[in-house]
Design a protein around this motif. Structure first.
Motif, short mmCIF file in Angstrom:
data_model
loop_
_atom_site.label_atom_id
_atom_site.label_comp_id
_atom_site.label_asym_id
_atom_site.label_seq_id
_atom_site.Cartn_x
_atom_site.Cartn_y
_atom_site.Cartn_z
N ARG A 52 -57.63 62.67 23.25
CA ARG A 52 -58.72 63.17 22.41
C ARG A 52 -60.08 62.63 22.87
NH1 ARG A 52 -55.03 61.60 17.68
NH2 ARG A 52 -53.92 63.54 17.26
N ARG A 80 -47.59 67.26 17.90
CA ARG A 80 -49.03 67.17 17.62
C ARG A 80 -49.86 67.83 18.71
NH1 ARG A 80 -49.78 61.28 14.67
NH2 ARG A 80 -48.22 61.71 13.06
N GLU A 84 -53.31 70.49 18.65
CA GLU A 84 -54.59 69.95 19.14
C GLU A 84 -55.46 71.07 19.71
OE1 GLU A 84 -56.06 66.93 19.16
OE2 GLU A 84 -54.42 66.06 18.03
#
Length: 149
Positions: A52, A80, A84
């Motif tokens: 990230r 996840r 994203e």
């Protein structure tokens, strides 16, 4: 998490909670003439945080991901990643000690997963990874450019 001095278009993350295994993986990468110094993450949360933070257009990541880790395991990382909104292109190679064939089948259902290897990462597996279609351009670009000259 240990961060290298790498500002190239491809960054490699080794994600495993076993420090000895991360050193073995790092050695296999070096023996395979992969010049990218990997980022070492010791759980899935560290890896996602790193992705990230360093996500930007044109950036690509090769993630060598263990499945069984504390804090955030590899399966949760894969789930996840699906959610994203990363601009970066993330390629995941699952590197696990699991001998359960169903883990390989399950891993291939995630779009980011491009390969599945057994631990420890071997030079043979690393060479195969270098030749996978989405990654070839990062490892063989200079060779191809020199051949054109």
């Amino acid at each position: 998490m240990l961060k290298p001095d790498n500002s190239g278009r491809l960054e490699i993350l080794v994600v495993d909670d076993d420090k000895v295994v991360t050193l073995l993986h790092k050695s296999s990468l070096k023996s395979s003439r992969i010049e990218h110094s990997p980022v070492l993450c010791y759980n899935g949360k560290e890896a996602l945080d790193y992705l990230r933070k360093h996500d930007k257009p044109g950036k690509h990541f090769l993630v060598l991901l263990d499945l069984n880790m504390p804090v955030l395991d590899g399966w949760k990382v894969l789930k996840r990643l699906k959610k994203e909104p990363m601009q970066a292109q993330v390629f995941v190679v699952v590197v696990t000690s699991s001998i359960n064939h169903q883990d390989a089948v399950k891993a291939q259902k995630f779009e980011h997963v491009i390969h599945f290897c057994r631990k420890p990462l071997t030079v043979a597996c690393t060479l195969k990874i270098k030749n996978l279609e989405p990654l070839r351009k990062f490892f063989f670009q200079n060779v191809e450019e020199n051949q054109k000259k």
